[in-house]
Write a protein that holds these residues in place. Sequence first.
Motif, short mmCIF file in Angstrom:
data_model
loop_
_atom_site.label_atom_id
_atom_site.label_comp_id
_atom_site.label_asym_id
_atom_site.label_seq_id
_atom_site.Cartn_x
_atom_site.Cartn_y
_atom_site.Cartn_z
N ALA A 1 12.04 49.76 -73.41
CA ALA A 1 13.43 50.14 -73.67
C ALA A 1 13.86 49.72 -75.07
N TYR B 1 23.94 53.10 -80.08
CA TYR B 1 23.44 52.61 -78.80
C TYR B 1 22.77 51.25 -78.96
N ILE C 1 21.70 62.47 -72.05
CA ILE C 1 20.79 61.44 -72.54
C ILE C 1 19.47 61.53 -71.78
N ARG C 2 19.50 61.87 -70.52
CA ARG C 2 18.26 62.12 -69.77
C ARG C 2 17.40 63.14 -70.49
N TRP D 1 15.61 51.66 -66.04
CA TRP D 1 16.72 51.90 -66.95
C TRP D 1 17.75 52.81 -66.30
N GLY E 1 24.04 54.75 -73.39
CA GLY E 1 22.68 55.04 -73.82
C GLY E 1 21.68 54.58 -72.79
N ILE E 2 21.00 53.45 -73.04
CA ILE E 2 19.99 52.90 -72.13
C ILE E 2 20.42 51.51 -71.70
N THR F 1 20.74 55.37 -67.62
CA THR F 1 21.09 56.02 -68.88
C THR F 1 22.31 56.92 -68.72
N ASN F 2 23.18 56.90 -69.71
CA ASN F 2 24.27 57.88 -69.79
C ASN F 2 24.74 58.03 -71.23
N LEU G 1 16.00 61.74 -73.82
CA LEU G 1 14.92 60.78 -73.62
C LEU G 1 13.64 61.47 -73.15
N VAL H 1 15.36 52.65 -77.61
CA VAL H 1 16.76 52.75 -78.05
C VAL H 1 16.83 53.08 -79.54
#
Length: 282
Positions: free
Chosen positions: A267, A123, A210-211, A243, A250-251, A245-246, A214, A271
């Motif tokens: 951020a 990422y 990813i949510r 941000w 990533g971010i 995110t997926n 994080l 990462v």
Amino acid sequence: MIDFNGKLLPYDTPLVTYTNRGLRYGDSVFETLRVVNGTLFFWEDHYLRLMASMRILRMQIPMHFTMEALEARMLAVLQENGLEGSAARIRLTVFRNEGGLYLPQTNTVSLLIEATAIDAPYYQLGAGTYEIELFKDYYVNPDMLSNLKTNNKMLNVVGSIFAKENGYQNCLLLNTDKKVVEALNGNLFLVKGKTVVTPPLADGCLKGIIREKLITILQKWDGVEFNEASISPFELQKADELWVTNTIMGIRPVTKYRKREYGNVLAQELVGKLNAAARLAV
């Protein structure tokens, strides 16, 4: 090459007829994974989300849909496409088998696995302008179906066309309560000072992998306060960072929303923590 119900076939093999329920009704769910050198990032989390989605939609889960069996099939697709030693995106699409109108004649399913190359192995924060706007033509329903990664994505499609026509890199979606839910292609995080907020699942956002990762990192991060809370459109212009995110990118820090421009200080730190989590998960 693709995998369709366990058979490796050329990518242009005709698979879908006019009776396909994914085509007719969007009766389908999917997962997108990032893969590096044959390693599936956060595969267990993706697998559990896929199984949960199928159960919620009353799809019959085949006995051979084990983590190990599906992983082996994905790796075979990677190898057939010469991607076992590089970075790639894998998509698994599950659709209920044909038959019936709204009421299915069967709850059995088919599975399609496809793989394509991507650039970066890990990422990275995207560079350059990333301007967003609200998409207010249609709204997300704040319910459990909105949390699922189904093929019913017309709102995202129309919103993406709106973004392109108006020169935006992305748009944010609102729910029927006029709360900001997510972006067209990922979850949303808002930073104000050392406080990070993301909308709760009850507002209708996707239950992103990813949510979830994080959230776990932010909850353990000394000096950072994390909350799941509804976000109003007015809060966007008061934020220090936004941000998107997926799983694949990533971010992605937002650089501009209307007259407000954003930084990406937090951020940049995050990462690195996300990449560390990805390495530990394999």
